[in-house]
Design a protein around this motif. Sequence first.
Motif: not given
Length: 361
Positions: A55, A334-335, A337-338, A340
């Motif tokens: 990241q 993306r996931l 870095e989310s 979640t």
Amino acid sequence: MGTAETVENTRLVEVVLPGVVEPEGLRIQQREIPAPGPGQIVVRMEATGVSFAEQQMRRGRYYDQPPFPFVPGYDLVGTVLTAGEGVTPGLVGRRVAALVKVGGWASHVVLDAADAVEVPAGVGAAEAETLVVNGITAWQMLHRKARVRSGGTVLVHGANGGVGTVLVQLARAAGLKVIGTASARHHEALRELGVTPVDYRAEDVPARVRELAPGGVDAVFDHLGGRSVVDSWRLLAPGGTLVSYGSATTRDNSGSKQLPVLKILGRVWLWNALPNGRHAYFFNIWEGRALRKDRFRARLGTDLTQVFQALQRGDVAARVAARLPLTRAAEALRLAESGTVAGKVVLVPDSGEGESASPAL
């Protein structure tokens, strides 16, 4: 030269980070699978991870990343396909894990055989992958740096993250009380691990930690940097230890990528010069490799083996947040870095042996 390669795996597929880009700017390319040189092996990747390092790298913010373009991927697990001259032939066909810093996001990776650590039988590739860089980092910070005695109390920032998840489990197995910061959505899972959660978004973290540990904590593990590392130092009990291992709060900043780390190093030097009995470290997993490579490799192999044994005993559970094919690296990044998901996002080959799975939200 030994081989376990099959006909269908004749091309190397890799993910290239071309520069400072959004995840969708990653490139997929193919080339010939290289032959191993003396002392080297070629590993067919079975699982590689998405860590905080990637990241930072895509933003050009990892403090010692190579020049663009390059193939990211901090660690991997896979099967040894071929071995070069001087490598024990029996290594071919074995599942191994390796810490590489870059290069892991590829279907085939060339390694020095001495950098490979065997994965115990019965441990799956994706499960082992969650414990390579995260497991070594957690184990060494806890057992080689902090060395808190059973019954002590530690504070783990980002207790739901890749390193944090492993760290809190190892700490509980060592008989420690754990306070962990995380957003509210992760608190139930942390309580199930025996962690007392603190909501870093809704609570005054230093004040809440002082309520939970009025005499201070015996160790703090801080990946946030910035102001947090100062607060972490002030939360220590007499004789306590601060282990800083990143600067996550500066991930999206502009300017020098070295400056946040240099500021932490300066504080660590100053704090250790104070005659108060407390200690501070900036943890670098690569410490000692340049000058004492054999010693570094032996220590890494010993510690990763200890982590795998902890997995087999049930002291640590491998938490795979999601599995996605290598060519969907942008989606995986993306996931990750989310914020979640709990655990580690893992990339697997596109051949079908690693079908994508729903994220563990």
